[in-house]
Enzyme design. Structure first.
Site, PDB file in Angstrom:
ATOM      1  CB  ALA A  80       0.884   2.287   9.128  1.00 47.22           C
ATOM      2  CG  HIS A 112      23.350   4.993  34.082  1.00 47.29           C
ATOM      3  ND1 HIS A 112      22.873   6.249  33.755  1.00 47.29           N
ATOM      4  CD2 HIS A 112      24.696   5.123  34.255  1.00 47.29           C
ATOM      5  CE1 HIS A 112      23.890   7.097  33.735  1.00 47.29           C
ATOM      6  NE2 HIS A 112      25.005   6.436  34.034  1.00 47.29           N
ATOM      7  CD  GLU A 121      -0.602  24.721   9.875  1.00 45.03           C
ATOM      8  OE1 GLU A 121      -0.181  23.776   9.185  1.00 45.03           O
ATOM      9  OE2 GLU A 121      -1.796  24.817  10.229  1.00 45.03           O
ATOM     10  N   GLY A 155       0.799  -1.231   0.000  1.00 47.13           N
ATOM     11  CA  GLY A 155       0.000   0.000   0.000  1.00 47.13           C
ATOM     12  C   GLY A 155       0.825   1.272   0.000  1.00 47.13           C
ATOM     13  CB  THR A 156      -0.200   4.737   0.931  1.00 42.09           C
ATOM     14  OG1 THR A 156      -1.295   4.785   0.020  1.00 42.09           O
ATOM     15  CG2 THR A 156       0.431   6.107   1.039  1.00 42.09           C
ATOM     16  CE  LYS A 182       9.277   7.894   8.414  1.00 42.93           C
ATOM     17  NZ  LYS A 182       7.849   8.162   8.293  1.00 42.93           N
ATOM     18  CB  ILE A 238       3.053  14.716   5.066  1.00 41.31           C
ATOM     19  CG1 ILE A 238       2.351  13.374   5.303  1.00 41.31           C
ATOM     20  CG2 ILE A 238       3.712  14.777   3.687  1.00 41.31           C
ATOM     21  CD1 ILE A 238       1.340  12.989   4.251  1.00 41.31           C
ATOM     22  N   GLY A 284       1.899  19.876   9.114  1.00 46.77           N
ATOM     23  CA  GLY A 284       1.503  18.619   9.752  1.00 46.77           C
ATOM     24  C   GLY A 284       2.651  17.628   9.662  1.00 46.77           C
TER      25      GLY A 284
END
Ligand code: NAI
Length: 462
Positions: free
Chosen positions: A317, A441, A199, A40-41, A51, A180, A178
């Site tokens: 997603a 840590h 914006e 899909g998209t 990414k 995107i 936003g």
């Protein structure tokens, strides 16, 4: 023609995950998908390719800004855009092929083509009509533009075109601050473009915690992005090699314009249901054009279900995946459930931004008594070592019971850190539960614990 227990329309994260779960539960399953590849998209033109570009451009940013200070000397790398796009394409390919493999492994049929529903219990793909006891619509969403803005995917682009530009533009205007707009805007800013974000509202990323919004915008400005806030874009026109964007400032109605090599339109997405034949079937829609479903993702037509971006809720997603798994469980006669109160949201800029549950603004509006525990990454040893001290963890807990109501993180690995809080919220944990849990840590996770401590007697390192 073939008969199935379940036919799913759409092989995005909602559809393909649903199909795998259906198959695992013993249901004979097929997925209709018209794209050349599955995923899909999200996998083809969304989450995954963006990414890859975010990662590559972040590496460049690190080389330009932090390498020398760490004793890594040498000329900063040069951008080979063709190779960067090839890396992105390869990343997509590895993921889409992975789903193909999972389909084969789970004996899921891929019905190649665009599907429609001529009647309940039937799905048409090309000239073939297949039958199914259950149909699940997982057809996703598409970018929604603005009146006066003609997208050509060359000069005026949506996220799809922005992931495949022939070269890195010198100047870019992003319409909409936003998710995107800010993710792709920061990719191109890091690669050297002069990016201006226009914006409509007075704050970036609508709906997010106010303190995070302010810090986020400040950090992005420091990274070189320009912002025109409170500005309604009126039109964008492609000229020979550039585009001109005209906007009106809301405070005084004055009109302005700006030119750029590329204009990215990132003003939201809308459900994609074209060609499914829902009108003729009498499937009920919401006022916002989403498919209306009940608590079991069932439409008003028996046997037709819908999940993901084409129904109500955040267009994410992982929300679609959860619905996909849950509806499969329901169809198999088991219990399927999605906790809509604990769905994390992540923005994969650098630093990352992540949130879950209520914002402070929402709690105020609801009149809830709450307390705030906040901890800056400046007090986190690991973050300091990694030049990642910008940002904070903020936990909101009920004033009386200490139960965690929400969390907002801006900082390194925020998109991973948020899940500790998601699990805590699923178990109805208090901030003290988190604060009393031993955290290794030195890790970024210690900042989460410190924020939890800040809900009680106070953090150690501030
Ligand atoms: P968005 O809804 O997040 O932001 C759109 C922005 O455009 C808003 O701030 C809005 O005020 C502004 N806007 C609208 N009309 C305007 C105008 N005329 N002039 C100026 N500004 C205007 O939409 P976006 O960024 O396009 O994302 C779409 C969907 O995709 C979202 O639901 C998002 O959650 C999802 N997504 C999620 C990602 C993630 O989880 N990391 C990544 C990419 C997308």
């Amino acid at each position: 023609m073939a008969s199935y227990d379940v036919i799913i329309i759409g092989a995005g994260p909602g559809g393909y995950v649903c199909a795998i779960r259906c198959a695992q539960l013993g249901l004979k399953t097929a997925v209709v998908e018209g794209r050349e590849t599955l995923g899909g998209t999200c996998l083809n033109v969304g989450c995954i390719p963006s990414k890859a570009l975010l990662h590559a451009s972040h590496m460049l940013h690190e080389a330009e800004h932090n390498f020398a200070a760490m004793g890594l000397k040498g000329a900063a790398p040069k951008v080979d855009w063709t190779q960067m796009l090839a890396y992105k394409t390869d990343t997509i390919g590895q993921n889409t092929k992975g789903i193909e493999f999972l389909f084969k492994k789970n004996k899921i049929d891929w019905l190649k083509g665009w599907g429609s529903i001529p009647a309940a219990g039937q799905v048409k793909v090309g000239d073939e009509v297949h039958t199914a006891k259950h149909i699940i619509i997982a057809s996703g969403s598409e970018p929604s533009s603005l009146p006066g803005v003609e997208v050509d995917e060359k000069v005026i682009v949506t996220s799809t075109g922005a992931l495949d530009l022939p070269k890195v533009p010198k100047t870019m205007v992003v319409i909409g601050a936003g998710v995107i707009g800010l993710e792709l805007g920061s990719v191109y800013a890091r690669l050297g473009a002069k990016v201006t974000v226009i914006e409509y509202l007075d704050a970036v990323t609508p709906g997010m915690d106010g303190e995070v919004q302010k810090t986020f915008q400040r950090i992005l400005k420091k990274q070189g992005l320009d912002f025109v806030m409170g500005a309604a874009v009126q039109k964008a026109e492609a000229q020979k090699t550039k585009a001109k964007v005209t906007y009106k400032l809301r405070k005084n109605d004055s009109e302005h314009s700006v030119e750029a090599d590329v204009v990215l339109v990132a003003t939201g997405r809308r459900p994609y249901t074209t060609g499914l034949g829902l009108d003729a079937l009498g499937v009920q829609m919401t006022k916002r054009g989403q498919i209306a479903v009940d608590a079991h993702w069932q439409t008003n037509v028996t046997g037709i279900h819908a999940i993901g971006d084409c129904i109500e809720g955040p267009m994410l997603a992982h929300k679609a995946e959860d619905e996909g798994m849950a509806v499969a469980e329901v169809i198999a006669g088991r219990h399927g459930h999605v906790n809509y109160g604990v769905i994390p949201g992540v923005i994969y800029t650098h630093p990352e931004v992540a949130n879950v549950g209520k914002t402070e603004e929402q709690l105020k509006e609801e009149g809830r008594a709450y307390k705030v525990g906040k901890f800056s990454f400046m007090g986190n040893g690991r973050a300091k070592a990694n030049f990642a001290g910008d940002g904070f963890v903020k936990i909101l807990a009920d004033k009386a019971t200490d139960r965690i109501l929400g969390a907002h993180i801006i900082g390194p690995a925020a998109g991973d850190l948020i899940h500790e809080i998601c699990v805590a919220m699923e178990f109805g944990a208090s901030a003290e539960d988190l604060a009393l849990t031993c955290h290794a840590h030195p890790t970024y996770s210690e900042a989460v614990r410190e924020a939890a401590l800040a809900c009680g007697d106070g953090p150690i390192h501030s």
